[in-house]
Design a protein around this motif. Structure first.
Motif, PDB file in Angstrom:
ATOM      1  N   PHE A 112      52.142 -53.494  16.370  1.00  0.00           N
ATOM      2  CA  PHE A 112      50.918 -52.719  16.235  1.00  0.00           C
ATOM      3  C   PHE A 112      50.557 -52.154  17.608  1.00  0.00           C
ATOM      4  O   PHE A 112      50.128 -52.876  18.503  1.00  0.00           O
ATOM      5  CB  PHE A 112      49.792 -53.598  15.674  1.00  0.00           C
ATOM      6  CG  PHE A 112      50.124 -54.224  14.350  1.00  0.00           C
ATOM      7  CD1 PHE A 112      50.056 -53.477  13.180  1.00  0.00           C
ATOM      8  CD2 PHE A 112      50.537 -55.544  14.274  1.00  0.00           C
ATOM      9  CE1 PHE A 112      50.384 -54.047  11.952  1.00  0.00           C
ATOM     10  CE2 PHE A 112      50.870 -56.124  13.063  1.00  0.00           C
ATOM     11  CZ  PHE A 112      50.794 -55.368  11.889  1.00  0.00           C
ATOM     12  N   ALA A 113      50.755 -50.849  17.788  1.00  0.00           N
ATOM     13  CA  ALA A 113      50.535 -50.217  19.081  1.00  0.00           C
ATOM     14  C   ALA A 113      49.133 -50.506  19.598  1.00  0.00           C
ATOM     15  O   ALA A 113      48.146 -50.400  18.864  1.00  0.00           O
ATOM     16  CB  ALA A 113      50.749 -48.715  18.961  1.00  0.00           C
ATOM     17  N   GLY A 114      49.056 -50.869  20.874  1.00  0.00           N
ATOM     18  CA  GLY A 114      47.779 -51.191  21.478  1.00  0.00           C
ATOM     19  C   GLY A 114      47.427 -52.664  21.424  1.00  0.00           C
ATOM     20  O   GLY A 114      46.399 -53.075  21.980  1.00  0.00           O
ATOM     21  N   LEU A 115      48.259 -53.478  20.780  1.00  0.00           N
ATOM     22  CA  LEU A 115      48.088 -54.929  20.778  1.00  0.00           C
ATOM     23  C   LEU A 115      49.225 -55.534  21.587  1.00  0.00           C
ATOM     24  O   LEU A 115      50.401 -55.344  21.252  1.00  0.00           O
ATOM     25  CB  LEU A 115      48.100 -55.492  19.355  1.00  0.00           C
ATOM     26  CG  LEU A 115      46.820 -55.322  18.533  1.00  0.00           C
ATOM     27  CD1 LEU A 115      47.016 -55.940  17.141  1.00  0.00           C
ATOM     28  CD2 LEU A 115      45.622 -55.970  19.221  1.00  0.00           C
ATOM     29  N   GLY A 120      51.818 -66.029  30.835  1.00  0.00           N
ATOM     30  CA  GLY A 120      51.937 -66.310  32.258  1.00  0.00           C
ATOM     31  C   GLY A 120      52.497 -67.687  32.517  1.00  0.00           C
ATOM     32  O   GLY A 120      52.306 -68.615  31.720  1.00  0.00           O
ATOM     33  N   GLU A 121      53.192 -67.825  33.635  1.00  0.00           N
ATOM     34  CA  GLU A 121      53.755 -69.130  33.989  1.00  0.00           C
ATOM     35  C   GLU A 121      52.671 -70.157  34.284  1.00  0.00           C
ATOM     36  O   GLU A 121      52.935 -71.353  34.289  1.00  0.00           O
ATOM     37  CB  GLU A 121      54.685 -68.975  35.195  1.00  0.00           C
ATOM     38  CG  GLU A 121      55.947 -68.179  34.890  1.00  0.00           C
ATOM     39  CD  GLU A 121      56.893 -68.110  36.077  1.00  0.00           C
ATOM     40  OE1 GLU A 121      56.604 -68.772  37.108  1.00  0.00           O
ATOM     41  OE2 GLU A 121      57.916 -67.403  35.983  1.00  0.00           O
ATOM     42  N   ASP A 122      51.450 -69.677  34.546  1.00  0.00           N
ATOM     43  CA  ASP A 122      50.339 -70.597  34.798  1.00  0.00           C
ATOM     44  C   ASP A 122      49.635 -71.008  33.511  1.00  0.00           C
ATOM     45  O   ASP A 122      48.556 -71.604  33.546  1.00  0.00           O
ATOM     46  CB  ASP A 122      49.344 -69.963  35.766  1.00  0.00           C
ATOM     47  CG  ASP A 122      48.796 -68.630  35.248  1.00  0.00           C
ATOM     48  OD1 ASP A 122      49.268 -68.173  34.187  1.00  0.00           O
ATOM     49  OD2 ASP A 122      47.908 -68.057  35.900  1.00  0.00           O
ATOM     50  N   GLY A 123      50.238 -70.712  32.354  1.00  0.00           N
ATOM     51  CA  GLY A 123      49.677 -71.123  31.076  1.00  0.00           C
ATOM     52  C   GLY A 123      48.927 -70.037  30.338  1.00  0.00           C
ATOM     53  O   GLY A 123      48.458 -70.266  29.212  1.00  0.00           O
ATOM     54  N   VAL A 124      48.789 -68.853  30.919  1.00  0.00           N
ATOM     55  CA  VAL A 124      48.111 -67.755  30.231  1.00  0.00           C
ATOM     56  C   VAL A 124      48.843 -67.428  28.934  1.00  0.00           C
ATOM     57  O   VAL A 124      50.071 -67.325  28.903  1.00  0.00           O
ATOM     58  CB  VAL A 124      48.064 -66.503  31.140  1.00  0.00           C
ATOM     59  CG1 VAL A 124      47.610 -65.285  30.346  1.00  0.00           C
ATOM     60  CG2 VAL A 124      47.142 -66.747  32.316  1.00  0.00           C
ATOM     61  N   ASP A 125      48.109 -67.283  27.865  1.00  0.00           N
ATOM     62  CA  ASP A 125      48.657 -66.882  26.571  1.00  0.00           C
ATOM     63  C   ASP A 125      47.540 -66.187  25.811  1.00  0.00           C
ATOM     64  O   ASP A 125      46.663 -66.832  25.250  1.00  0.00           O
ATOM     65  CB  ASP A 125      49.174 -68.087  25.794  1.00  0.00           C
ATOM     66  CG  ASP A 125      49.867 -67.686  24.489  1.00  0.00           C
ATOM     67  OD1 ASP A 125      49.858 -66.480  24.164  1.00  0.00           O
ATOM     68  OD2 ASP A 125      50.406 -68.570  23.803  1.00  0.00           O
ATOM     69  N   ARG A 126      47.560 -64.872  25.845  1.00  0.00           N
ATOM     70  CA  ARG A 126      46.462 -64.130  25.210  1.00  0.00           C
ATOM     71  C   ARG A 126      46.989 -62.886  24.526  1.00  0.00           C
ATOM     72  O   ARG A 126      48.127 -62.466  24.740  1.00  0.00           O
ATOM     73  CB  ARG A 126      45.395 -63.760  26.244  1.00  0.00           C
ATOM     74  CG  ARG A 126      45.843 -62.753  27.286  1.00  0.00           C
ATOM     75  CD  ARG A 126      44.689 -62.350  28.210  1.00  0.00           C
ATOM     76  NE  ARG A 126      45.066 -61.271  29.118  1.00  0.00           N
ATOM     77  CZ  ARG A 126      45.506 -61.456  30.351  1.00  0.00           C
ATOM     78  NH1 ARG A 126      45.627 -62.686  30.848  1.00  0.00           N
ATOM     79  NH2 ARG A 126      45.821 -60.414  31.103  1.00  0.00           N
ATOM     80  N   LEU A 127      46.121 -62.291  23.712  1.00  0.00           N
ATOM     81  CA  LEU A 127      46.406 -61.033  23.038  1.00  0.00           C
ATOM     82  C   LEU A 127      45.388 -60.016  23.538  1.00  0.00           C
ATOM     83  O   LEU A 127      44.186 -60.218  23.383  1.00  0.00           O
ATOM     84  CB  LEU A 127      46.309 -61.198  21.518  1.00  0.00           C
ATOM     85  CG  LEU A 127      46.748 -60.006  20.681  1.00  0.00           C
ATOM     86  CD1 LEU A 127      48.266 -59.841  20.738  1.00  0.00           C
ATOM     87  CD2 LEU A 127      46.309 -60.184  19.229  1.00  0.00           C
ATOM     88  N   ASP A 128      45.877 -58.931  24.148  1.00  0.00           N
ATOM     89  CA  ASP A 128      45.001 -57.886  24.667  1.00  0.00           C
ATOM     90  C   ASP A 128      45.074 -56.664  23.763  1.00  0.00           C
ATOM     91  O   ASP A 128      46.164 -56.243  23.373  1.00  0.00           O
ATOM     92  CB  ASP A 128      45.419 -57.467  26.079  1.00  0.00           C
ATOM     93  CG  ASP A 128      45.048 -58.496  27.134  1.00  0.00           C
ATOM     94  OD1 ASP A 128      44.442 -59.527  26.769  1.00  0.00           O
ATOM     95  OD2 ASP A 128      45.375 -58.277  28.317  1.00  0.00           O
ATOM     96  N   ALA A 129      43.921 -56.098  23.441  1.00  0.00           N
ATOM     97  CA  ALA A 129      43.856 -54.821  22.731  1.00  0.00           C
ATOM     98  C   ALA A 129      43.472 -53.770  23.754  1.00  0.00           C
ATOM     99  O   ALA A 129      42.350 -53.769  24.274  1.00  0.00           O
ATOM    100  CB  ALA A 129      42.832 -54.893  21.603  1.00  0.00           C
ATOM    101  N   ALA A 130      44.411 -52.876  24.079  1.00  0.00           N
ATOM    102  CA  ALA A 130      44.192 -51.920  25.162  1.00  0.00           C
ATOM    103  C   ALA A 130      45.321 -50.902  25.173  1.00  0.00           C
ATOM    104  O   ALA A 130      46.377 -51.131  24.576  1.00  0.00           O
ATOM    105  CB  ALA A 130      44.162 -52.661  26.505  1.00  0.00           C
ATOM    106  N   PRO A 131      45.139 -49.770  25.853  1.00  0.00           N
ATOM    107  CA  PRO A 131      46.272 -48.868  26.053  1.00  0.00           C
ATOM    108  C   PRO A 131      47.434 -49.588  26.735  1.00  0.00           C
ATOM    109  O   PRO A 131      48.596 -49.416  26.362  1.00  0.00           O
ATOM    110  CB  PRO A 131      45.689 -47.765  26.938  1.00  0.00           C
ATOM    111  CG  PRO A 131      44.215 -47.789  26.658  1.00  0.00           C
ATOM    112  CD  PRO A 131      43.886 -49.223  26.403  1.00  0.00           C
ATOM    113  N   MET A 132      47.107 -50.397  27.749  1.00  0.00           N
ATOM    114  CA  MET A 132      48.040 -51.279  28.452  1.00  0.00           C
ATOM    115  C   MET A 132      47.188 -52.382  29.064  1.00  0.00           C
ATOM    116  O   MET A 132      46.083 -52.110  29.525  1.00  0.00           O
ATOM    117  CB  MET A 132      48.792 -50.516  29.542  1.00  0.00           C
ATOM    118  CG  MET A 132      49.679 -51.354  30.453  1.00  0.00           C
ATOM    119  SD  MET A 132      51.137 -52.044  29.633  1.00  0.00           S
ATOM    120  CE  MET A 132      52.127 -50.568  29.343  1.00  0.00           C
ATOM    121  N   PRO A 133      47.643 -53.637  29.047  1.00  0.00           N
ATOM    122  CA  PRO A 133      46.846 -54.687  29.666  1.00  0.00           C
ATOM    123  C   PRO A 133      46.423 -54.325  31.086  1.00  0.00           C
ATOM    124  O   PRO A 133      47.220 -53.823  31.880  1.00  0.00           O
ATOM    125  CB  PRO A 133      47.789 -55.895  29.642  1.00  0.00           C
ATOM    126  CG  PRO A 133      48.623 -55.663  28.425  1.00  0.00           C
ATOM    127  CD  PRO A 133      48.850 -54.175  28.390  1.00  0.00           C
TER     128      PRO A 133
END
Length: 277
Positions: A112-115, A120-133
């Motif tokens: 789904f474009a934009g998702l 991240g190696e520091d534990g980051v795990d997220r879903l960003d809705a944006a043109p690009m994070p």
């Protein structure tokens, strides 16, 4: 999700120096068409139902949030069983990226474009809705300069000194929202010494992006602020277009507003399909 592939390879001037371990996936010869993600295996009905509810809440937030405004969801809040269903439901799209630095990131667009899935190696795990994070441009600007030292060119250089001066001037004068300034190296006589001189002068930035929409497009940030090396390859992995672009982000990388609107529609259709299982 942490094992998703980031198929970015260092090739030619402006490429990353530390991503040799990433495998290159051969590029297609034509544009990839949208294909729905794989249907999740229904092993746990409760997890399946919870995943559908989470996806519906995501879609509602996408509808309510202006495209480009901050919208990020922490995937670590989901139970493992629910997150596994969500992972399969979102799938993997055409654009991926790596961000080097003290806290490296791997970014994968969903189908789904934009998702975008951000790990991240520091534990980051997220879903960003944006043109690009936002982390992509932020990382480039944090480690780039408005100007760079200029060393004498080698004897074999022809056009590189003039190109470098043009880029330095464009980067220094660039204001917020200015149109991209593009230098098409493919149209210029460029010797190997020219390319080597430009590569050494511009340096290497922290970001590499691969877009597989039309063939392969590899986008590498440089040490000069808002300056990117953009290389297009055909299905035989031959370089067919080589440009340097002074812009926030080359147009080939971010999702467009109309694609994002289409993603909201397709996500609703996909949720309904999941409900029918």
């Amino acid at each position: 999700m942490k094992d998703f592939p980031i198929p970015v390879l260092s090739i030619g001037p402006g490429s990353q120096a530390d991503d040799e371990a990433v495998d290159f996936i051969g590029s297609p010869g034509e544009m990839n068409a949208y294909l729905p993600p794989r249907r999740p295996e229904v092993a746990d009905p409760a997890a399946h139902a919870a995943a559908i509810a989470w996806l519906e809440a995501l879609r509602e937030r996408m509808v309510a949030t202006r495209f480009g405004a901050p919208l990020s969801l922490d995937m670590r809040e989901l139970p493992d069983s629910v997150r596994a269903v969500v992972n399969e439901a979102l799938g993997q799209g055409e654009v991926s990226a790596t961000v080097a630095g003290a806290a490296p990131l791997r970014i994968q667009e969903t189908v789904f474009a934009g998702l975008w899935r951000v790990l991240g190696e520091d534990g980051v795990d997220r879903l960003d809705a944006a043109p690009m994070p936002a982390a992509v441009v932020a990382a480039c600007r944090a480690r780039a300069a408005r100007s760079l030292p200029v060393s004498p060119p080698p004897a074999g250089a022809m056009n590189a000194p003039a190109v470098l001066r043009e880029l330095l001037d464009a980067a220094a004068r660039r204001g917020e929202g200015d149109p991209a300034h593009i230098v098409n190296l493919t149209l210029l006589p460029m010797t190997p010494d020219d390319l080597a001189y430009l590569s050494a002068s511009l340096g290497v930035g922290p970001v590499v992006i691969l877009s597989r929409g039309y063939g392969n497009c590899r986008i590498s940030s440089t040490a000069l602020r808002d300056t990117w090396w953009v290389q297009y390859f055909n299905s035989s992995d031959s370089l067919i277009l080589n440009t340097l672009e002074v812009t926030d982000l080359p147009d080939v990388a971010p999702a467009a507003a109309e694609d994002y609107a289409d993603s909201i529609v397709r996500l609703a259709e996909w949720i309904e399909a999941l409900r029918e299982e």
